[in-house]
Design a protein around this motif. Sequence first.
Motif, mmCIF file in Angstrom:
data_model
loop_
_atom_site.group_PDB
_atom_site.id
_atom_site.type_symbol
_atom_site.label_atom_id
_atom_site.label_comp_id
_atom_site.label_asym_id
_atom_site.label_seq_id
_atom_site.Cartn_x
_atom_site.Cartn_y
_atom_site.Cartn_z
ATOM 1 N N ALA A 18 19.370 -19.708 36.975
ATOM 2 C CA ALA A 18 20.403 -19.873 35.947
ATOM 3 C C ALA A 18 20.567 -18.600 35.125
ATOM 4 C CB ALA A 18 20.059 -21.060 35.043
ATOM 5 N N ARG A 19 19.450 -17.987 34.726
ATOM 6 C CA ARG A 19 19.525 -16.756 33.934
ATOM 7 C C ARG A 19 20.081 -15.602 34.764
ATOM 8 N NH1 ARG A 19 17.458 -14.470 29.173
ATOM 9 N NH2 ARG A 19 18.481 -12.450 29.051
ATOM 10 N N ALA A 20 19.676 -15.530 36.032
ATOM 11 C CA ALA A 20 20.173 -14.469 36.908
ATOM 12 C C ALA A 20 21.674 -14.602 37.108
ATOM 13 C CB ALA A 20 19.443 -14.511 38.248
ATOM 14 N N GLU A 21 22.159 -15.824 37.237
ATOM 15 C CA GLU A 21 23.603 -16.023 37.371
ATOM 16 C C GLU A 21 24.326 -15.524 36.118
ATOM 17 O OE1 GLU A 21 26.904 -19.432 38.428
ATOM 18 O OE2 GLU A 21 25.014 -20.073 37.515
ATOM 19 N N GLN A 22 23.775 -15.829 34.943
ATOM 20 C CA GLN A 22 24.376 -15.339 33.690
ATOM 21 C C GLN A 22 24.412 -13.817 33.672
ATOM 22 O OE1 GLN A 22 21.793 -16.964 30.708
ATOM 23 N NE2 GLN A 22 22.948 -18.877 30.529
ATOM 24 N N SER A 25 26.989 -12.403 36.097
ATOM 25 C CA SER A 25 28.334 -12.619 35.567
ATOM 26 C C SER A 25 28.638 -11.617 34.448
ATOM 27 C CB SER A 25 28.470 -14.052 35.046
ATOM 28 O OG SER A 25 29.752 -14.276 34.545
ATOM 29 N N LEU A 26 27.697 -11.450 33.526
ATOM 30 C CA LEU A 26 27.883 -10.501 32.414
ATOM 31 C C LEU A 26 28.057 -9.069 32.915
ATOM 32 C CD1 LEU A 26 25.210 -11.757 29.864
ATOM 33 C CD2 LEU A 26 27.693 -11.756 29.538
ATOM 34 N N ARG A 27 27.343 -8.721 33.970
ATOM 35 C CA ARG A 27 27.362 -7.365 34.496
ATOM 36 C C ARG A 27 28.460 -7.139 35.536
ATOM 37 N NH1 ARG A 27 22.014 -5.134 33.511
ATOM 38 N NH2 ARG A 27 20.845 -6.667 32.303
ATOM 39 N N GLY A 28 29.139 -8.227 35.937
ATOM 40 C CA GLY A 28 30.194 -8.110 36.931
ATOM 41 C C GLY A 28 29.669 -7.698 38.293
ATOM 42 N N THR A 29 28.510 -8.230 38.661
ATOM 43 C CA THR A 29 27.890 -7.855 39.931
ATOM 44 C C THR A 29 27.510 -9.102 40.717
ATOM 45 O OG1 THR A 29 26.224 -6.401 40.897
ATOM 46 C CG2 THR A 29 25.541 -7.696 38.994
ATOM 47 N N SER A 30 27.001 -8.894 41.891
ATOM 48 C CA SER A 30 26.602 -10.019 42.736
ATOM 49 C C SER A 30 25.134 -10.370 42.492
ATOM 50 C CB SER A 30 26.818 -9.673 44.210
ATOM 51 O OG SER A 30 26.038 -8.557 44.565
ATOM 52 N N LEU A 31 24.726 -11.460 43.122
ATOM 53 C CA LEU A 31 23.382 -11.988 42.961
ATOM 54 C C LEU A 31 22.694 -12.022 44.317
ATOM 55 C CD1 LEU A 31 21.439 -13.350 40.952
ATOM 56 C CD2 LEU A 31 22.595 -15.500 41.437
ATOM 57 N N LEU A 32 21.485 -11.504 44.370
ATOM 58 C CA LEU A 32 20.680 -11.530 45.578
ATOM 59 C C LEU A 32 19.535 -12.510 45.321
ATOM 60 C CD1 LEU A 32 20.531 -10.188 48.355
ATOM 61 C CD2 LEU A 32 19.134 -8.401 47.325
ATOM 62 N N VAL A 33 19.546 -13.638 46.023
ATOM 63 C CA VAL A 33 18.577 -14.711 45.813
ATOM 64 C C VAL A 33 17.484 -14.603 46.866
ATOM 65 C CG1 VAL A 33 18.249 -17.208 45.633
ATOM 66 C CG2 VAL A 33 20.436 -16.180 44.913
ATOM 67 N N VAL A 34 16.255 -14.321 46.427
ATOM 68 C CA VAL A 34 15.117 -14.174 47.334
ATOM 69 C C VAL A 34 14.321 -15.474 47.293
ATOM 70 C CG1 VAL A 34 13.048 -12.845 47.891
ATOM 71 C CG2 VAL A 34 15.024 -11.701 46.854
ATOM 72 N N LEU A 53 26.687 -21.983 42.145
ATOM 73 C CA LEU A 53 26.808 -20.647 41.555
ATOM 74 C C LEU A 53 28.263 -20.207 41.495
ATOM 75 C CD1 LEU A 53 23.849 -18.762 43.270
ATOM 76 C CD2 LEU A 53 23.944 -19.680 40.946
ATOM 77 N N GLU A 54 28.607 -19.566 40.398
ATOM 78 C CA GLU A 54 29.978 -19.093 40.220
ATOM 79 C C GLU A 54 30.091 -17.580 40.375
ATOM 80 O OE1 GLU A 54 31.678 -20.699 36.666
ATOM 81 O OE2 GLU A 54 31.155 -22.750 37.222
ATOM 82 N N VAL A 55 29.064 -16.950 40.922
ATOM 83 C CA VAL A 55 29.110 -15.515 41.205
ATOM 84 C C VAL A 55 28.868 -15.312 42.696
ATOM 85 C CG1 VAL A 55 28.320 -14.814 38.904
ATOM 86 C CG2 VAL A 55 26.645 -15.176 40.707
ATOM 87 N N GLU A 56 29.330 -14.185 43.192
ATOM 88 C CA GLU A 56 29.077 -13.861 44.594
ATOM 89 C C GLU A 56 27.572 -13.735 44.786
ATOM 90 O OE1 GLU A 56 29.681 -10.027 47.475
ATOM 91 O OE2 GLU A 56 31.216 -10.401 45.956
ATOM 92 N N HIS A 57 27.059 -14.326 45.867
ATOM 93 C CA HIS A 57 25.620 -14.302 46.077
ATOM 94 C C HIS A 57 25.279 -14.245 47.555
ATOM 95 C CE1 HIS A 57 26.863 -18.505 46.250
ATOM 96 N NE2 HIS A 57 25.889 -18.667 47.129
ATOM 97 N N GLN A 58 24.056 -13.804 47.797
ATOM 98 C CA GLN A 58 23.526 -13.722 49.152
ATOM 99 C C GLN A 58 22.088 -14.207 49.106
ATOM 100 O OE1 GLN A 58 23.603 -9.752 50.757
ATOM 101 N NE2 GLN A 58 22.410 -10.308 52.548
ATOM 102 N N LEU A 59 21.666 -14.949 50.127
ATOM 103 C CA LEU A 59 20.307 -15.463 50.212
ATOM 104 C C LEU A 59 19.465 -14.575 51.113
ATOM 105 C CD1 LEU A 59 18.204 -17.709 49.692
ATOM 106 C CD2 LEU A 59 19.088 -18.833 51.746
#
Length: 120
Positions: A18-22, A25-34, A53-59
């Motif tokens: 949840a914090r990583a998604e925030q 979003s704040l930084r305008g970047t994607s999320l890499l979920v390990v 998730l409402e941001v672009e992400h990759q697992l």
Amino acid sequence: MAVVVGFAGTDEGRAALARAEQEASLRGTSLLVVDTGREPTPAAELEAALGSLEVEHQLVPPGPLRDAAEEVITAAEGAELVVIGLRRRSSVGKLILGANATRILLEAPCPVITVKPAAS
């Protein structure tokens, strides 16, 4: 650049996600979920967590050696930020962090944010 998060199917892992998604979003970047759970996170749980998730992400699936710290540190090469969850500890336990958390904090090539789940 991306935000990297260590995710396990625990309260700590969900808080970190949840914090990583925030942050992403704040930084305008994607999320890499390990996936850092002791056992690979069940597909249904991953789909539920990542599907909202409402941001672009990759697992990043678990590696063959299941070294969570190494996987997060490797994924963080070129990242903007790492987010990890910490579990609540007893008074004595607060003197030391878990080995993975300590290693990520010391070896990550970028800033690290640690979060705890809400008290229940």
